[in-house]
Design a protein around this motif. Structure first.
Motif, short mmCIF file in Angstrom:
data_model
loop_
_atom_site.label_atom_id
_atom_site.label_comp_id
_atom_site.label_asym_id
_atom_site.label_seq_id
_atom_site.Cartn_x
_atom_site.Cartn_y
_atom_site.Cartn_z
N SER A 14 2.26 -0.12 7.75
CA SER A 14 1.31 0.20 6.67
C SER A 14 1.36 -0.86 5.57
N TYR A 15 2.57 -1.25 5.20
CA TYR A 15 2.73 -2.27 4.16
C TYR A 15 2.15 -3.62 4.61
N GLN A 17 -0.25 -4.04 6.79
CA GLN A 17 -1.72 -3.92 6.81
C GLN A 17 -2.28 -4.09 5.40
N LYS A 18 -1.66 -3.44 4.42
CA LYS A 18 -2.11 -3.56 3.04
C LYS A 18 -1.97 -5.00 2.54
N ALA A 19 -0.87 -5.62 2.91
CA ALA A 19 -0.63 -7.00 2.50
C ALA A 19 -1.68 -7.93 3.13
N LYS A 20 -2.00 -7.69 4.40
CA LYS A 20 -3.03 -8.52 5.06
C LYS A 20 -4.38 -8.33 4.37
N GLU A 21 -4.72 -7.09 4.05
CA GLU A 21 -6.00 -6.82 3.36
C GLU A 21 -6.03 -7.52 2.00
N SER A 22 -4.90 -7.42 1.31
CA SER A 22 -4.82 -8.05 -0.01
C SER A 22 -4.96 -9.58 0.12
N LYS A 25 -8.56 -10.49 0.84
CA LYS A 25 -9.37 -10.39 -0.37
C LYS A 25 -9.16 -11.61 -1.28
N GLN A 166 2.57 -13.57 -3.30
CA GLN A 166 2.41 -12.45 -2.38
C GLN A 166 2.99 -12.78 -1.01
#
Length: 182
Positions: A14-15, A17-22, A25, A166
């Motif tokens: 989950s982390y 995935q969020k990091a990839k999305e961030s 962006k 990041q």
């Protein structure tokens, strides 16, 4: 223990995935800022080219104005010479009166030329003022565009630093999760 490991694995996924999305962006924002920077740089180049054209026209008109001024002074000098000749011709005979009439005609032609040159000089003066105003506006636009380019470069640099931080944080978190597994 296995359940805890599975939960930790889910949290890790989950982390990530969020990091990839961030990161995605941030990369998109970076590309947008780079496009804006390129567009602004093109606008700046066009403004500088326009400014140089106005400056060149201004210099050409200034040189024309100088030439007209020189011609005007030469004509005024000729006019003074003719006026001196006219003063001496008053006491002379008929031939001198004919010469006087000739000189008076020449005087009128020169006066007409002077008036014409003065009109041209005034027009050049107005054109010169217009060009100076346009040059000032172009330079102001140039300063605005330079400021905008600097702002965009600063924004791009800040986003690059955030992206690096990041990535470091993501690497560090990945290592921590890996050590907790074992």
């Amino acid at each position: 223990m296995k359940k805890v490991l599975l939960e930790m694995e889910d949290q890790k996924n989950s982390y990530e995935q969020k990091a990839k999305e961030s990161l995605q962006k941030v990369l998109e924002e970076k590309m947008n800022v780079e496009q804006q920077l390129q567009s602004t740089q093109r606008s700046l180049a066009l403004a500088e080219q326009k400014c140089e054209q106005w400056r060149s026209q201004y210099e050409a008109l200034k040189e024309d104005w100088r030439t007209l001024g020189t011609q005007h002074r030469e004509l005024e000098s000729q006019l003074h010479v003719l006026q001196s000749k006219l003063q001496g011709a008053d006491s002379r005979d008929l031939q001198m009166n004919q010469a006087l009439r000739f000189l008076e005609n020449e005087h009128q032609e020169l006066q007409a030329k002077i008036e014409c040159l003065q009109g041209d000089r005034e027009l050049c003066s107005l054109d010169t003022q217009d060009l100076q105003d346009q040059l000032k506006r172009s330079e102001a636009e140039k300063l605005t565009l330079v400021t905008r380019v600097q702002q965009l470069q600063s924004l791009l640099q800040n986003q690059s630093l955030q992206l690096q931080e990041q990535e470091k944080l993501l690497t560090k978190k990945g290592q921590q999760i890996y050590y907790h597994k074992f």
